[in-house]
Design an enzyme around this catalytic site. Structure first.
Site, short mmCIF file in Angstrom:
data_model
loop_
_atom_site.label_atom_id
_atom_site.label_comp_id
_atom_site.label_asym_id
_atom_site.label_seq_id
_atom_site.Cartn_x
_atom_site.Cartn_y
_atom_site.Cartn_z
CB SER A 10 -0.90 0.01 1.24
OG SER A 10 -1.32 1.34 1.50
CG HIS A 35 -3.82 -1.47 -1.70
ND1 HIS A 35 -4.96 -2.19 -2.04
CD2 HIS A 35 -4.19 -0.67 -0.67
CE1 HIS A 35 -5.95 -1.84 -1.24
NE2 HIS A 35 -5.52 -0.92 -0.41
CG ASP A 37 -4.94 2.58 0.79
OD1 ASP A 37 -3.82 2.27 1.25
OD2 ASP A 37 -5.88 1.77 0.66
CG MET A 39 -8.20 7.21 2.40
SD MET A 39 -7.21 7.18 3.90
CE MET A 39 -6.58 5.51 3.86
CG HIS A 68 -9.17 0.34 -0.58
ND1 HIS A 68 -8.56 0.14 0.65
CD2 HIS A 68 -10.50 0.31 -0.34
CE1 HIS A 68 -9.49 0.00 1.58
NE2 HIS A 68 -10.67 0.09 1.00
CG MET A 70 -11.19 3.35 1.94
SD MET A 70 -9.62 3.31 2.80
CE MET A 70 -8.50 3.45 1.42
CG MET A 139 -11.69 -2.65 4.95
SD MET A 139 -10.14 -2.27 4.10
CE MET A 139 -9.17 -1.49 5.39
N GLY A 144 -8.75 4.13 7.03
CA GLY A 144 -8.43 5.54 7.21
C GLY A 144 -6.96 5.81 7.47
CG PHE A 145 -5.56 6.75 10.06
CD1 PHE A 145 -6.85 6.65 10.58
CD2 PHE A 145 -5.07 8.00 9.73
CE1 PHE A 145 -7.63 7.77 10.78
CE2 PHE A 145 -5.84 9.14 9.93
CZ PHE A 145 -7.13 9.03 10.45
N GLY A 147 -0.56 1.50 9.63
CA GLY A 147 0.10 1.30 10.91
C GLY A 147 -0.80 0.85 12.06
CG ASP A 175 -6.15 -2.71 2.99
OD1 ASP A 175 -6.78 -1.84 2.37
OD2 ASP A 175 -5.01 -2.53 3.44
N GLY A 176 -4.84 -4.18 6.09
CA GLY A 176 -4.74 -3.54 7.38
C GLY A 176 -4.04 -4.43 8.40
N GLY A 177 -2.86 -3.94 8.89
CA GLY A 177 -2.14 -4.68 9.92
C GLY A 177 -1.49 -5.97 9.43
N GLY A 197 1.21 -2.10 4.09
CA GLY A 197 1.79 -0.77 3.97
C GLY A 197 3.03 -0.66 4.84
CB SER A 198 3.44 0.16 8.43
OG SER A 198 2.35 -0.63 8.78
C1 DX5 Z 1 -6.21 1.73 5.43
C2 DX5 Z 1 -5.78 1.34 4.05
C3 DX5 Z 1 -4.67 0.32 4.04
C4 DX5 Z 1 -3.41 0.72 4.79
C5 DX5 Z 1 -2.65 -0.51 5.20
O1 DX5 Z 1 -7.44 2.35 5.39
O2 DX5 Z 1 -6.85 0.88 3.29
O3 DX5 Z 1 -4.37 -0.06 2.72
O4 DX5 Z 1 -2.64 1.57 4.03
O5 DX5 Z 1 -1.53 -0.15 5.94
P1 DX5 Z 1 -0.90 -1.11 7.04
O6 DX5 Z 1 -0.43 -2.34 6.29
O7 DX5 Z 1 0.24 -0.30 7.59
O8 DX5 Z 1 -1.94 -1.42 8.03
ZN ZN Z 2 -6.36 -0.06 1.34
#
Ligand code: DX5
Ligand code: ZN
Length: 223
Positions: A10, A35, A37, A39, A68, A70, A139, A144-145, A147, A175-177, A197-198
């Site tokens: 991401s 990916h 994002d 928003m 993606h 959002m 999800m 939204g974020f 990390g 997606d996420g964590g 992402g992170s």
């Molecule tokens: C959050 C995004 C994700 C996010 C994932 O709303 O849709 O794609 O960037 O980041 P990590 O992998 O750091 O949770």
């Molecule tokens: Zn995403």
């Protein structure tokens, strides 16, 4: 039906001042998809990028752009994201009352259609659109974020969505964590696409990080 393990970094966690370079770097580091994002500060409490940035990034890689959305409403912007070079366009089931229509619009533009479910949304929300989609995005954090931590309760939802998909030609994405540890859990439940992402961008070792997530997922994937 067993599917390939797909790693989609991401770019929300990339250096936004050098996005083109970062996209080339994850391409060279072995990612499968990119990916993106999007928003709007309304559907989620953050604002990121629009179709112009997608168009600017398109020449930097031939890898799949997994976009993606959002945003709410989504329909007024779908054509712009399609024209910008998206390959997959994913809308949220919660973004508006006409999910079926949004999915038809995406496919009518020649793109792959995805639907995303927020953590609190039950999988039944997609029961009647399974033949209109190419991807389900579960999800594993509240969007939204980057990390944030993987919500463990989502493992059960991933398994339920996997059962609903059956033999259809549909990718199951989380997606996420995502980390090597949580990728194992998600893949064991049936997910074959891992957004990260992170865990990819954090320490600059993109190839090592992507390989570690791929290895962990491949070892436990239940296709
Ligand atoms: C959050 C995004 C994700 C996010 C994932 O709303 O849709 O794609 O960037 O980041 P990590 O992998 O750091 O949770
Ligand atoms: Zn995403």
């Amino acid at each position: 039906m067993a599917r390939d393990i797909i790693i989609a970094p991401s770019i929300l966690s990339a250096d936004f001042a050098r996005l083109g370079e970062e996209v080339r770097a994850i391409d060279a580091a072995g990612c499968d998809w990119v990916h993106v994002d999007v928003m709007d500060g309304h559907f989620v409490p953050n604002i990121t990028i629009g179709p112009n940035v997608v168009a600017a990034l398109r020449p930097h890689t031939s890898k799949v752009f997994d976009v993606h959305l959002m945003i709410a409403p989504a329909d007024p912007y779908i054509e712009a994201f399609a024209k910008a070079g998206s390959d997959i366009i994913t809308v949220h089931a919660e973004a508006g009352p006409h999910l079926d229509r949004s999915l038809q619009l995406i496919r009518s533009l020649g793109k792959r259609a995805g639907v995303s479910l927020n953590p609190s949304t039950p999988e039944s929300a997609i029961a009647y659109v399974l033949d209109r989609i190419d991807l389900v995005l579960v999800m594993t954090v509240n969007p939204g974020f980057g990390g944030q931590s993987f919500i463990a309760a989502m493992a059960e939802k991933i398994a339920c969505v996997k059962a609903m998909i059956g033999n259809r030609n549909i990718d199951l994405e989380i997606d996420g964590g995502a980390t090597p540890e949580t990728a194992k859990i998600a893949a064991a439940a049936g997910a074959n696409v891992l957004v990260a992402g992170s865990a990819v961008f954090a320490n600059g070792k993109y190839a090592e990080n992507i390989a570690a997530i791929r290895r962990a997922a491949a070892a436990s994937y239940k296709g």
